[in-house]
Design a protein around this motif. Structure first.
Motif, PDB file in Angstrom:
ATOM      1  N   VAL A   3       0.833  -1.207   0.000  1.00 31.73           N
ATOM      2  CA  VAL A   3       0.000   0.000   0.000  1.00 31.73           C
ATOM      3  C   VAL A   3       0.867   1.257   0.000  1.00 31.73           C
ATOM      4  N   ASP A   4       2.058   1.175   0.558  1.00 28.77           N
ATOM      5  CA  ASP A   4       2.955   2.331   0.625  1.00 28.77           C
ATOM      6  C   ASP A   4       3.202   2.936  -0.757  1.00 28.77           C
ATOM      7  N   LYS A   5       3.214   2.113  -1.775  1.00 31.20           N
ATOM      8  CA  LYS A   5       3.464   2.588  -3.135  1.00 31.20           C
ATOM      9  C   LYS A   5       2.418   3.605  -3.581  1.00 31.20           C
ATOM     10  N   LEU A   6       1.190   3.455  -3.088  1.00 32.75           N
ATOM     11  CA  LEU A   6       0.098   4.332  -3.513  1.00 32.75           C
ATOM     12  C   LEU A   6       0.202   5.739  -2.935  1.00 32.75           C
ATOM     13  N   ALA A   7       1.085   5.945  -1.967  1.00 35.90           N
ATOM     14  CA  ALA A   7       1.287   7.280  -1.399  1.00 35.90           C
ATOM     15  C   ALA A   7       1.815   8.245  -2.464  1.00 35.90           C
ATOM     16  N   ALA A   8       2.331   7.727  -3.561  1.00 31.42           N
ATOM     17  CA  ALA A   8       2.841   8.554  -4.658  1.00 31.42           C
ATOM     18  C   ALA A   8       1.716   9.135  -5.512  1.00 31.42           C
ATOM     19  N   LEU A   9       0.466   8.789  -5.208  1.00 32.29           N
ATOM     20  CA  LEU A   9      -0.683   9.288  -5.971  1.00 32.29           C
ATOM     21  C   LEU A   9      -1.391  10.367  -5.158  1.00 32.29           C
ATOM     22  N   PRO A  10      -1.058  11.632  -5.378  1.00 32.57           N
ATOM     23  CA  PRO A  10      -1.565  12.714  -4.533  1.00 32.57           C
ATOM     24  C   PRO A  10      -3.074  12.947  -4.619  1.00 32.57           C
ATOM     25  N   LEU A  11      -3.705  12.551  -5.711  1.00 36.82           N
ATOM     26  CA  LEU A  11      -5.136  12.803  -5.880  1.00 36.82           C
ATOM     27  C   LEU A  11      -6.019  11.595  -5.553  1.00 36.82           C
ATOM     28  N   LEU A  12      -5.409  10.472  -5.162  1.00 37.74           N
ATOM     29  CA  LEU A  12      -6.180   9.263  -4.877  1.00 37.74           C
ATOM     30  C   LEU A  12      -7.144   9.515  -3.720  1.00 37.74           C
ATOM     31  N   ARG A  13      -8.433   9.320  -3.962  1.00 39.36           N
ATOM     32  CA  ARG A  13      -9.452   9.568  -2.940  1.00 39.36           C
ATOM     33  C   ARG A  13     -10.301   8.339  -2.627  1.00 39.36           C
ATOM     34  N   THR A  14     -10.357   7.391  -3.568  1.00 39.77           N
ATOM     35  CA  THR A  14     -11.175   6.195  -3.389  1.00 39.77           C
ATOM     36  C   THR A  14     -10.324   4.969  -3.681  1.00 39.77           C
ATOM     37  N   LEU A  15     -10.334   4.006  -2.744  1.00 41.74           N
ATOM     38  CA  LEU A  15      -9.527   2.801  -2.885  1.00 41.74           C
ATOM     39  C   LEU A  15     -10.292   1.615  -2.320  1.00 41.74           C
ATOM     40  N   THR A  16     -10.217   0.485  -3.028  1.00 39.11           N
ATOM     41  CA  THR A  16     -10.763  -0.766  -2.490  1.00 39.11           C
ATOM     42  C   THR A  16      -9.667  -1.820  -2.498  1.00 39.11           C
ATOM     43  N   LEU A  17      -9.549  -2.519  -1.369  1.00 36.68           N
ATOM     44  CA  LEU A  17      -8.562  -3.584  -1.216  1.00 36.68           C
ATOM     45  C   LEU A  17      -9.138  -4.829  -0.545  1.00 36.68           C
ATOM     46  N   HIS A  18     -10.393  -4.766  -0.123  1.00 33.43           N
ATOM     47  CA  HIS A  18     -10.963  -5.919   0.582  1.00 33.43           C
ATOM     48  C   HIS A  18     -10.959  -7.146  -0.324  1.00 33.43           C
ATOM     49  N   GLY A  19     -10.991  -8.323   0.298  1.00 37.87           N
ATOM     50  CA  GLY A  19     -10.935  -9.550  -0.486  1.00 37.87           C
ATOM     51  C   GLY A  19      -9.533  -9.940  -0.909  1.00 37.87           C
ATOM     52  N   ASN A  20      -8.525  -9.246  -0.389  1.00 37.15           N
ATOM     53  CA  ASN A  20      -7.124  -9.612  -0.574  1.00 37.15           C
ATOM     54  C   ASN A  20      -6.638 -10.211   0.737  1.00 37.15           C
ATOM     55  N   PRO A  21      -5.601 -11.053   0.710  1.00 36.49           N
ATOM     56  CA  PRO A  21      -5.079 -11.598   1.967  1.00 36.49           C
ATOM     57  C   PRO A  21      -4.690 -10.527   2.992  1.00 36.49           C
ATOM     58  N   ILE A  22      -4.296  -9.333   2.549  1.00 38.57           N
ATOM     59  CA  ILE A  22      -3.901  -8.287   3.502  1.00 38.57           C
ATOM     60  C   ILE A  22      -5.053  -7.856   4.400  1.00 38.57           C
ATOM     61  N   GLU A  23      -6.270  -8.112   3.985  1.00 36.75           N
ATOM     62  CA  GLU A  23      -7.429  -7.724   4.784  1.00 36.75           C
ATOM     63  C   GLU A  23      -7.429  -8.427   6.144  1.00 36.75           C
ATOM     64  N   GLU A  24      -6.775  -9.587   6.222  1.00 32.60           N
ATOM     65  CA  GLU A  24      -6.727 -10.366   7.460  1.00 32.60           C
ATOM     66  C   GLU A  24      -5.645  -9.876   8.423  1.00 32.60           C
ATOM     67  N   GLU A  25      -4.772  -8.992   7.966  1.00 32.78           N
ATOM     68  CA  GLU A  25      -3.680  -8.501   8.814  1.00 32.78           C
ATOM     69  C   GLU A  25      -4.224  -7.586   9.907  1.00 32.78           C
ATOM     70  N   LYS A  26      -3.615  -7.687  11.077  1.00 33.33           N
ATOM     71  CA  LYS A  26      -3.994  -6.851  12.210  1.00 33.33           C
ATOM     72  C   LYS A  26      -3.753  -5.386  11.848  1.00 33.33           C
ATOM     73  N   GLY A  27      -4.721  -4.541  12.111  1.00 33.58           N
ATOM     74  CA  GLY A  27      -4.594  -3.115  11.837  1.00 33.58           C
ATOM     75  C   GLY A  27      -4.739  -2.730  10.382  1.00 33.58           C
ATOM     76  N   TYR A  28      -5.308  -3.618   9.570  1.00 27.14           N
ATOM     77  CA  TYR A  28      -5.439  -3.406   8.118  1.00 27.14           C
ATOM     78  C   TYR A  28      -5.985  -2.016   7.765  1.00 27.14           C
ATOM     79  N   ARG A  29      -7.162  -1.688   8.246  1.00 26.07           N
ATOM     80  CA  ARG A  29      -7.790  -0.408   7.898  1.00 26.07           C
ATOM     81  C   ARG A  29      -6.958   0.772   8.406  1.00 26.07           C
ATOM     82  N   ASN A  30      -6.499   0.688   9.643  1.00 27.37           N
ATOM     83  CA  ASN A  30      -5.712   1.782  10.213  1.00 27.37           C
ATOM     84  C   ASN A  30      -4.402   1.981   9.458  1.00 27.37           C
ATOM     85  N   TYR A  31      -3.772   0.881   9.056  1.00 27.35           N
ATOM     86  CA  TYR A  31      -2.527   0.986   8.299  1.00 27.35           C
ATOM     87  C   TYR A  31      -2.770   1.739   6.984  1.00 27.35           C
TER      88      TYR A  31
END
Length: 193
Positions: free
Chosen positions: A121-149
């Protein structure tokens, strides 16, 4: 300048270039595959390139975005104006840096893929205008602190996983980051005498 502005206004109103449900494996396949047609036709520039700012590649079997930028340059008149990309329900295991080549990207759908590392997700910080993102349904969703991260890395998001981002969400993410993410240590280079 006026001609570009006119084309950009046309592309703002254009439907997405739609390659969903086409069985696409490789990005280069877009050059030979016919996009889906809808009730509204995407206009073309005098050079024959498409005038749109949205792209649907969902529900295919894409596992990497090699040549994504060059393919968009061949298909679209103004690829740098691309503002919405839907790559949901593919086989992407990482977030490719190719996506950061589109500075006007405002919405990115990556749900239902195979992304396994929250650090992607860190890579997306290079997109200054990004306002809407979906990532659910990926294995990362199970990681502790997913949304907060995600919200701590991308504090400008207005919507994440089809849910609005509130001030409280941002505050919680900031506090979570301070408590859970250690700053990267920088090595001090010492001269040997």
């Amino acid at each position: 300048m006026t001609l570009r502005w006119d084309f950009c206004k046309i592309s703002l109103q254009a439907p997405p270039l739609d390659y969903s449900f086409r069985g696409i494996n490789f990005i280069q396949d877009l050059l030979t595959e016919e996009p889906r047609t809808g009730p509204k036709v995407i206009k073309r520039s005098p050079r024959g390139k498409l005038l749109t700012q949205a792209l649907r590649l969902n529900n295919n079997t894409i596992n990497e975005l090699t040549d994504f930028t060059s393919t968009m340059e061949q298909l679209l008149e103004y690829p740098d104006e691309l503002s919405w990309i839907d790559l949901s329900f593919n086989d992407l295991g990482t977030i490719d840096l190719e996506l950061t080549m589109f500075p006007n990207l405002r919405a990115l759908n990556l749900h239902g893929n195979s992304i396994q590392s929250l650090g992607e997700v860190d890579k997306l910080a290079a997109l200054p205008l990004l306002r809407t993102l979906t990532l659910h349904g990926n294995p990362i969703e199970e990681e502790k602190g997913y949304r907060n991260y995600v919200l701590s890395v991308l504090p400008h998001l207005k919507a994440f996983d089809f849910s609005g981002v509130t001030k409280q969400d941002r505050s919680t993410a900031t506090i979570w980051r301070r408590m859970n993410v250690r700053p990267k240590k920088t090595k001090i280079k010492r001269d040997d005498y």
